[in-house]
Write a protein that holds these residues in place. Sequence first.
Motif, PDB file in Angstrom:
ATOM      1  N   GLU A   1      -0.541  31.082  21.875  1.00  0.00           N
ATOM      2  CA  GLU A   1       0.564  30.199  22.231  1.00  0.00           C
ATOM      3  C   GLU A   1       0.605  29.067  21.224  1.00  0.00           C
ATOM      4  N   ILE A   2       1.803  28.750  20.779  1.00  0.00           N
ATOM      5  CA  ILE A   2       1.995  27.658  19.836  1.00  0.00           C
ATOM      6  C   ILE A   2       2.719  26.542  20.575  1.00  0.00           C
ATOM      7  N   ASP A   3       2.102  25.377  20.627  1.00  0.00           N
ATOM      8  CA  ASP A   3       2.710  24.229  21.290  1.00  0.00           C
ATOM      9  C   ASP A   3       3.670  23.567  20.307  1.00  0.00           C
ATOM     10  N   THR A   4       4.950  23.775  20.520  1.00  0.00           N
ATOM     11  CA  THR A   4       5.967  23.220  19.630  1.00  0.00           C
ATOM     12  C   THR A   4       6.602  21.948  20.195  1.00  0.00           C
ATOM     13  N   GLN A   5       6.039  21.431  21.273  1.00  0.00           N
ATOM     14  CA  GLN A   5       6.581  20.230  21.896  1.00  0.00           C
ATOM     15  C   GLN A   5       6.616  19.086  20.878  1.00  0.00           C
ATOM     16  N   GLY A   6       7.769  18.497  20.739  1.00  0.00           N
ATOM     17  CA  GLY A   6       7.921  17.368  19.834  1.00  0.00           C
ATOM     18  C   GLY A   6       8.177  17.763  18.388  1.00  0.00           C
ATOM     19  N   LEU A   7       8.209  19.058  18.112  1.00  0.00           N
ATOM     20  CA  LEU A   7       8.476  19.504  16.749  1.00  0.00           C
ATOM     21  C   LEU A   7       9.956  19.829  16.584  1.00  0.00           C
TER      22      LEU A   7
ATOM     23  N   TYR B   1      -9.974  36.311  24.019  1.00  0.00           N
ATOM     24  CA  TYR B   1      -9.620  34.903  24.178  1.00  0.00           C
ATOM     25  C   TYR B   1      -8.110  34.682  24.125  1.00  0.00           C
ATOM     26  N   ARG B   2      -7.724  33.652  24.832  1.00  0.00           N
ATOM     27  CA  ARG B   2      -6.356  33.132  24.783  1.00  0.00           C
ATOM     28  C   ARG B   2      -6.423  31.860  23.943  1.00  0.00           C
ATOM     29  N   LEU B   3      -5.630  31.796  22.880  1.00  0.00           N
ATOM     30  CA  LEU B   3      -5.662  30.662  21.966  1.00  0.00           C
ATOM     31  C   LEU B   3      -4.365  29.882  22.048  1.00  0.00           C
ATOM     32  N   SER B   4      -4.502  28.590  22.205  1.00  0.00           N
ATOM     33  CA  SER B   4      -3.355  27.689  22.140  1.00  0.00           C
ATOM     34  C   SER B   4      -3.573  26.780  20.940  1.00  0.00           C
ATOM     35  N   LEU B   5      -2.587  26.744  20.052  1.00  0.00           N
ATOM     36  CA  LEU B   5      -2.630  25.870  18.884  1.00  0.00           C
ATOM     37  C   LEU B   5      -1.613  24.762  19.059  1.00  0.00           C
ATOM     38  N   ALA B   6      -2.031  23.546  18.720  1.00  0.00           N
ATOM     39  CA  ALA B   6      -1.134  22.394  18.837  1.00  0.00           C
ATOM     40  C   ALA B   6      -1.521  21.345  17.808  1.00  0.00           C
ATOM     41  N   ILE B   7      -0.600  20.433  17.569  1.00  0.00           N
ATOM     42  CA  ILE B   7      -0.921  19.239  16.793  1.00  0.00           C
ATOM     43  C   ILE B   7      -0.810  18.069  17.755  1.00  0.00           C
ATOM     44  N   ARG B   8      -1.922  17.343  17.860  1.00  0.00           N
ATOM     45  CA  ARG B   8      -1.965  16.146  18.706  1.00  0.00           C
ATOM     46  C   ARG B   8      -2.648  15.037  17.924  1.00  0.00           C
ATOM     47  N   GLU B   9      -2.003  13.904  17.886  1.00  0.00           N
ATOM     48  CA  GLU B   9      -2.557  12.740  17.188  1.00  0.00           C
ATOM     49  C   GLU B   9      -3.006  13.100  15.770  1.00  0.00           C
TER      50      GLU B   9
END
Length: 157
Positions: free
Chosen positions: A9-15, A51-59
Amino acid sequence: MTMHICHIEIDTQGLPTPTPEIEQERKVAIFDLLEHNSFTLPKDDAPDGPYRLSLAIREKRLVFDIDTEDGVDAAEFHLSLSPFRQTVKDYWQICEAYFDAVKKLPPSQIEAIDMARRGIHNEGARLLQERLEGKAGIDTDTARRLFTLICVLHFGG
């Protein structure tokens, strides 16, 4: 084989909304990654995969949030994006040249640009493997695909 990523899962929130080319890069990388990858957690107490992988950019940090297939927390680690900045920038510049070349240049020139793109991509994969040392074990193909996803995230971050 249990030591692999079964979901990503790719966290695109705020992108920003990705361009069609960036969206295609993301889709291909995820598809290829899920088809074949090698991902291990070296800690003795780490649960087995898949595994379930979530990638995000935070701070301004790249976050790997890893759960087992059953949803049990397996690991979370944060990597500085600073070491990736120049390689990601170079990668997107050569990708733009490649996307443009495909539309109007002869195959021999496209091939030369593609070779340069692969070289930068390999450098990004090598850097990712170094940064993950002691946190997660990945093979070269997995590193290449994850680097593509980092580029997609970094584009908007």
